[in-house]
Scaffold this motif. Structure first.
Motif, PDB file in Angstrom:
ATOM      1  N   TRP A 190      11.982   2.241  12.086  1.00  0.00           N
ATOM      2  CA  TRP A 190      13.281   1.932  11.478  1.00  0.00           C
ATOM      3  C   TRP A 190      13.303   0.483  10.986  1.00  0.00           C
ATOM      4  O   TRP A 190      13.803   0.189   9.893  1.00  0.00           O
ATOM      5  N   SER A 191      12.752  -0.412  11.787  1.00  0.00           N
ATOM      6  CA  SER A 191      12.750  -1.831  11.415  1.00  0.00           C
ATOM      7  C   SER A 191      11.648  -2.182  10.422  1.00  0.00           C
ATOM      8  O   SER A 191      11.759  -3.169   9.691  1.00  0.00           O
ATOM      9  N   ALA A 192      10.585  -1.379  10.391  1.00  0.00           N
ATOM     10  CA  ALA A 192       9.400  -1.732   9.609  1.00  0.00           C
ATOM     11  C   ALA A 192       9.469  -1.290   8.158  1.00  0.00           C
ATOM     12  O   ALA A 192       8.711  -1.786   7.319  1.00  0.00           O
ATOM     13  N   LEU A 193      10.348  -0.350   7.831  1.00  0.00           N
ATOM     14  CA  LEU A 193      10.460   0.147   6.465  1.00  0.00           C
ATOM     15  C   LEU A 193      11.892  -0.026   5.964  1.00  0.00           C
ATOM     16  O   LEU A 193      12.842   0.138   6.737  1.00  0.00           O
TER      17      LEU A 193
ATOM     18  N   VAL B 270      24.387   2.660  10.069  1.00  0.00           N
ATOM     19  CA  VAL B 270      24.492   2.154  11.448  1.00  0.00           C
ATOM     20  C   VAL B 270      23.704   0.868  11.659  1.00  0.00           C
ATOM     21  O   VAL B 270      23.632   0.365  12.781  1.00  0.00           O
ATOM     22  N   GLY B 271      23.114   0.321  10.603  1.00  0.00           N
ATOM     23  CA  GLY B 271      22.517  -1.006  10.704  1.00  0.00           C
ATOM     24  C   GLY B 271      21.061  -1.010  11.100  1.00  0.00           C
ATOM     25  O   GLY B 271      20.730  -0.756  12.256  1.00  0.00           O
ATOM     26  N   ARG B 272      20.192  -1.295  10.136  1.00  0.00           N
ATOM     27  CA  ARG B 272      18.756  -1.351  10.403  1.00  0.00           C
ATOM     28  C   ARG B 272      18.423  -2.490  11.376  1.00  0.00           C
ATOM     29  O   ARG B 272      18.937  -3.592  11.246  1.00  0.00           O
ATOM     30  N   PRO B 273      17.574  -2.232  12.382  1.00  0.00           N
ATOM     31  CA  PRO B 273      17.230  -3.285  13.347  1.00  0.00           C
ATOM     32  C   PRO B 273      16.429  -4.415  12.705  1.00  0.00           C
ATOM     33  O   PRO B 273      15.724  -4.216  11.715  1.00  0.00           O
TER      34      PRO B 273
ATOM     35  N   LEU C  56       5.628   7.994   4.321  1.00  0.00           N
ATOM     36  CA  LEU C  56       6.990   7.651   3.922  1.00  0.00           C
ATOM     37  C   LEU C  56       7.002   6.550   2.869  1.00  0.00           C
ATOM     38  O   LEU C  56       7.803   6.588   1.917  1.00  0.00           O
ATOM     39  N   LYS C  57       6.128   5.581   3.034  1.00  0.00           N
ATOM     40  CA  LYS C  57       6.063   4.484   2.064  1.00  0.00           C
ATOM     41  C   LYS C  57       5.640   5.008   0.700  1.00  0.00           C
ATOM     42  O   LYS C  57       6.169   4.589  -0.339  1.00  0.00           O
ATOM     43  N   ARG C  58       4.695   5.940   0.685  1.00  0.00           N
ATOM     44  CA  ARG C  58       4.190   6.475  -0.576  1.00  0.00           C
ATOM     45  C   ARG C  58       5.176   7.456  -1.206  1.00  0.00           C
ATOM     46  O   ARG C  58       5.412   7.422  -2.415  1.00  0.00           O
TER      47      ARG C  58
ATOM     48  N   GLY D  51       9.296   5.508  -0.348  1.00  0.00           N
ATOM     49  CA  GLY D  51       9.509   4.066  -0.450  1.00  0.00           C
ATOM     50  C   GLY D  51      10.242   3.482   0.733  1.00  0.00           C
ATOM     51  O   GLY D  51      10.628   2.309   0.730  1.00  0.00           O
ATOM     52  N   GLY D  52      10.447   4.267   1.788  1.00  0.00           N
ATOM     53  CA  GLY D  52      11.153   3.771   2.971  1.00  0.00           C
ATOM     54  C   GLY D  52      11.476   4.902   3.932  1.00  0.00           C
ATOM     55  O   GLY D  52      10.898   5.991   3.853  1.00  0.00           O
ATOM     56  N   GLN D  53      12.419   4.635   4.832  1.00  0.00           N
ATOM     57  CA  GLN D  53      12.782   5.609   5.857  1.00  0.00           C
ATOM     58  C   GLN D  53      14.214   6.084   5.692  1.00  0.00           C
ATOM     59  O   GLN D  53      15.027   5.450   5.022  1.00  0.00           O
ATOM     60  N   THR D  54      14.511   7.221   6.332  1.00  0.00           N
ATOM     61  CA  THR D  54      15.871   7.757   6.416  1.00  0.00           C
ATOM     62  C   THR D  54      16.111   8.182   7.861  1.00  0.00           C
ATOM     63  O   THR D  54      15.180   8.209   8.678  1.00  0.00           O
TER      64      THR D  54
END
Length: 262
Positions: A161-164, A176-179, A231-233, A236-239
């Motif tokens: 969650w914090s890395a992407l 809810v706010g990314r860490p 997910l990055k490819r 482009g991020g997370q959900t």
């Protein structure tokens, strides 16, 4: 200490079906991302009852396979199938070879598709099989493995969650706010520490104990690195859905490591 306890209670209210404690929310709205460091502890709390079932039911004469199935379903019930829901949605969105906007739209669809159904079935079957295999050798070791995998996988989820960056503006994980990066690292480190400690206890002071400390961590880290790359490819991020998938995938990978080690 009080701040950590309240963070734990708030995270429990979101990640499990345990009753919320109103006092933990007395200070007003609090972004869940700030509480992500305690996610591994929430994993322990959620898995405590199912782990007890794994240890006790075989002592009462129940076979290890039905005991494992009951424990897995109890864990699903205690978490409200939150992570399983994310796994099913992510599988439908990611494995259909669609572009990012189409994949995100599919994930938001409440209907389950073929990929989602297969992913959910596989998750329940694999976790049950690995825990039954562990229980055949030692029900107590199976219980410790479940606790360790629950803590490790939720720390992994918080780190991802914090890395992407968010791939779905306005989605649940975004709202809810990314860490912060440091919070994600604390969660991952805490989950890894608990997994190693419980693995050493499960295996004892022997070669299998060291294997139980290292293999689950290595398998979970490998599966998480793979998912992050996908997910990055693809997005482009997370959900929120992909975070649930991360928890499920790393929990399965960790249990596989324990089953091979013990």
């Amino acid at each position: 200490m009080t701040a950590t306890l309240f963070a734990f209670l708030r995270a429990c209210a979101f990640l499990t079906r345990l009753p919320p404690v109103s006092r933990a929310f007395a200070s007003g709205p609090h972004p869940l991302g700030r509480d992500a460091a305690v996610f591994p502890l929430v994993g322990l709390a959620a898995a405590a009852g199912p782990a007890a079932l794994l240890a006790i039911l075989p002592m009462l004469g129940l076979g290890v396979l039905p005991a494992a199935a009951i424990a897995v379903l109890a864990l699903v019930a205690l978490t409200g199938a939150l992570h399983e829901d994310g796994l099913g949605d992510a599988a439908d969105g990611l494995f259909g070879h669609r572009d990012a906007p189409s994949a995100l739209a599919i994930m938001k669809d409440s209907r389950i598709g073929t990929y989602g159904a297969l992913a959910l079935t596989g998750s329940v079957l694999l976790r049950t099989a690995f825990l039954a295999d562990l229980g055949a050798g030692s029900p107590h070791a199976a219980a410790l493995a479940l606790l360790a995998a629950a803590a490790l996988s939720r720390g992994a989820m918080a780190w991802l969650w914090s890395a992407l960056p968010t791939a779905d503006r306005g989605g649940l994980a975004d709202r809810v706010g990314r860490p912060a990066a440091a919070t994600g690292l604390k969660a991952a480190g805490g989950g890894a520490f608990l997994s190693i400690a419980l693995g050493l206890v499960a295996g004892g002071a022997s070669l299998s104990g060291f294997a139980a400390a290292l293999l689950p961590l290595a398998f979970a880290a490998g599966s998480l690195a793979w998912l992050r790359a996908v997910l990055k490819r693809r997005l482009g991020g997370q959900t929120g859905d992909t975070l649930g998938a991360a928890q499920q995938i790393t929990e399965i990978a960790a249990l596989l490591g324990f089953a091979l080690a013990l």
